[in-house]
Design an enzyme around this catalytic site. Structure first.
Site, PDB file in Angstrom:
ATOM      1  N   HIS A  94     -11.159  -1.279  12.739  1.00 17.22           N
ATOM      2  CA  HIS A  94     -12.510  -0.862  13.124  1.00 17.22           C
ATOM      3  C   HIS A  94     -13.216  -0.256  11.925  1.00 17.22           C
ATOM      4  CE1 HIS A  94     -11.640   3.533  13.534  1.00 17.22           C
ATOM      5  NE2 HIS A  94     -10.472   3.157  14.026  1.00 17.22           N
ATOM      6  N   ASP A  96     -16.160   1.673  12.329  1.00 18.18           N
ATOM      7  CA  ASP A  96     -16.845   2.921  12.664  1.00 18.18           C
ATOM      8  C   ASP A  96     -15.913   4.100  12.381  1.00 18.18           C
ATOM      9  OD1 ASP A  96     -15.267   2.152  15.051  1.00 18.18           O
ATOM     10  OD2 ASP A  96     -16.116   3.968  15.915  1.00 18.18           O
ATOM     11  N   ASP A 127      -8.785   5.930   8.304  1.00 24.91           N
ATOM     12  CA  ASP A 127      -9.088   5.580   9.704  1.00 24.91           C
ATOM     13  C   ASP A 127     -10.544   5.149   9.837  1.00 24.91           C
ATOM     14  OD1 ASP A 127      -9.025   5.390  12.479  1.00 24.91           O
ATOM     15  OD2 ASP A 127      -9.233   7.548  12.781  1.00 24.91           O
ATOM     16  N   GLU A 158     -14.941   2.246  18.141  1.00 22.81           N
ATOM     17  CA  GLU A 158     -13.638   2.739  18.588  1.00 22.81           C
ATOM     18  C   GLU A 158     -13.607   4.256  18.677  1.00 22.81           C
ATOM     19  OE1 GLU A 158      -9.508   4.148  18.480  1.00 22.81           O
ATOM     20  OE2 GLU A 158     -11.066   4.507  16.993  1.00 22.81           O
ATOM     21  N   GLU A 159     -14.183   4.936  17.684  1.00 26.97           N
ATOM     22  CA  GLU A 159     -14.086   6.393  17.645  1.00 26.97           C
ATOM     23  C   GLU A 159     -14.882   7.071  18.748  1.00 26.97           C
ATOM     24  OE1 GLU A 159     -11.893   7.674  16.066  1.00 26.97           O
ATOM     25  OE2 GLU A 159     -11.566   6.770  14.115  1.00 26.97           O
ATOM     26  N   HIS A 424      -9.661  12.198  11.149  1.00 30.34           N
ATOM     27  CA  HIS A 424     -10.562  12.953  12.022  1.00 30.34           C
ATOM     28  C   HIS A 424     -10.862  14.349  11.496  1.00 30.34           C
ATOM     29  CE1 HIS A 424      -9.769  10.407  15.921  1.00 30.34           C
ATOM     30  NE2 HIS A 424      -9.806   9.667  14.834  1.00 30.34           N
TER      31      HIS A 424
END
Length: 454
Positions: A94, A96, A127, A158-159, A424
């Site tokens: 992904h 995003d 990520d 996704e996030e 994150h």
């Protein structure tokens, strides 16, 4: 940037391609591709999707397109047909990213790839933009010698968890047809130790609301017998953990054990940022706790803030609870058990209402097929260590969506996101040696899969 015919040794090809990989990761990280127009311009996500689309076209995938999903995000999908009799592999990632949070906490600009102490820092560097680069490196290393069919899927939301790609899987399952699915969105247990993720915990959240009084009353005049809603909530929440810190929801088994790679205690303390002298919660091993057992976390509480609080008894209070559900446990049944537990442990006959949020199912991968056999050998060859297996405490809803439409497919979870990446969090980073070796492993895996099915 046409796909080049690789030398026989994919390792040397990928090693030589790492400077270009760094440049491309820097380009991709520069997009502030947070799928939330309240925080960042939607054009940033569109730009990232276009970059990914062109990159996979240049890497030898002839049919790549961007499809708008129901949540407004763009899913980049493409395919290269399989030679006769060969399997098809779907490569997922992904583009995003999570919001950067407080930029003052970052040691460098979040959306500029910055090298420090051998690591590359930036939001999404691991990520999951680092995994996009991993896929590109592997495909370019094989070039025209690619002996399997390939589908690529790069998600744009996704996030945020808004479900755009899962809806597309239901609407157009033909875009995802494959024999093996590689979910490039996890990572090794530590740098240099090849690890595939075989289980994911599900989720069963609730919001609990407690009411005891018609309104606030003076704590001096009524404190004591007047039922305090916040105190009632605190007492209820305290029953969800025992004195050792284990999650103890009535009716839920919390004694499962993990039989894959261990998660070293000191490594976990470092990864989680546990303060010196503070003990870990729970019994059993760290791996048991984060990969095999249910875990209850209090995500938030609505109550008067400390600053500006009055000498008054709270008439109402609420909390949002996050219950992580291990494989083998039904998330709806777990949510039922949590609701029943809260109601059974309500003090003073307080009025309690529980709002149920949507549940997410846990996932367990099949590990006895030719895909896992090929991957095991490829990872060991790339890293010089046998492949290990780990779980992941989080959820990836796409895995269950794909398992529904591809019941016979093998689903593999791997990638560049080892614990030091701090995904994150501020100062997210990636170890470039992980990108390089994981790309080598993926290329070798595709080669082995083609040979094993020829």
């Amino acid at each position: 940037m046409p796909a080049d015919a690789p030398p026989a040794d994919v390792r040397s090809h990928i090693e030589a391609a790492m400077p270009r990989a760094k440049e491309e990761l820097a380009e991709l990280v520069r997009f502030t591709s947070v799928h939330d127009p309240r925080q960042f311009p939607v054009e940033e996500c569109i730009g990232a999707a276009r970059w990914v689309q062109q990159a996979f076209l240049d890497a030898g995938i002839p049919d790549v397109q961007s499809i708008e999903t129901v949540d407004g995000s763009l899913a980049v999908v493409g395919s290269r047909p399989a030679p006769a009799g060969a399997p098809t592999v779907l490569l997922y990632s992904h583009y995003d990213v999570q919001p950067p949070g407080d930029r003052n906490i970052w040691d460098s600009e979040p959306f500029e790839l910055t090298e420090r102490d051998g690591r590359w820092y930036g939001r999404g560097s691991a990520d999951c933009k680092g995994n996009v680069i991993m896929h590109l490196l592997a495909l370019r290393a094989l070039g025209e010698s690619l002996g399997v069919g390939v589908r690529i899927v790069c998600e744009g939301s996704e996030e945020m968890g808004t479900g755009g790609l899962e809806a597309l899987v239901e609407q157009r399952p033909e875009l995802f047809t494959a024999d093996v699915v590689v979910i490039g969105d996890t990572g090794n247990a530590r740098v240099g130790l090849p690890t595939v993720t075989t289980t994911l915990r599900g989720i069963a959240n609730v919001v609990v609301n407690v009411e005891t009084l018609a309104g606030e009353v003076h704590s001096g005049m009524y404190g004591g017998p007047a039922p305090d809603a916040l105190a009632a909530l605190v007492r209820m929440l305290s029953t969800l953990r025992n004195e050792r810190g284990d999650t103890v929801v009535d009716g839920l088994d919390a004694t499962q054990t993990w039989d894959g790679v261990e998660y070293d205690t000191e490594q976990f303390r470092s990864d989680a940022g546990v303060l010196d002298g503070v003990g870990l919660a729970g019994s059993g091993t760290v791996a048991d706790a984060v990969w095999a057992r249910p875990a209850l976390t209090i995500l938030g509480i609505d109550c008067p803030p400390v600053v500006g609080s009055a000498a008054a008894i709270s008439p109402r209070a609420s909390a949002r609870l996050n219950l992580r559900v291990p494989p083998g446990m039904d998330p709806s049944a777990a949510q039922d058990a949590l609701v029943a537990h809260l109601e059974a442990h309500t003090p003073w006959n307080a009025r309690v209402t529980v709002e149920r949020e949507a549940v997410g199912s846990p996932f367990r991968a099949k590990t006895d097929g030719p895909g896992y056999a090929a991957l095991s050998g490829a990872l060991e060859e790339a890293f010089g260590h046998p492949m290990g297996t780990a779980g992941q405490g989080g959820s990836i809803p796409l895995c269950n969506a794909l398992a529904q439409v591809l019941p016979d497919a093998e689903i593999v979870l791997m990638g560049v996101e080892e614990p030091r990446c701090r995904i994150h969090a501020p100062n997210e980073s990636v170890d470039p040696t992980e990108i390089e070796k994981m790309a080598v492993a993926e290329a070798l895996f595709l080669q082995r899969l083609a040979v094993s099915d020829s």
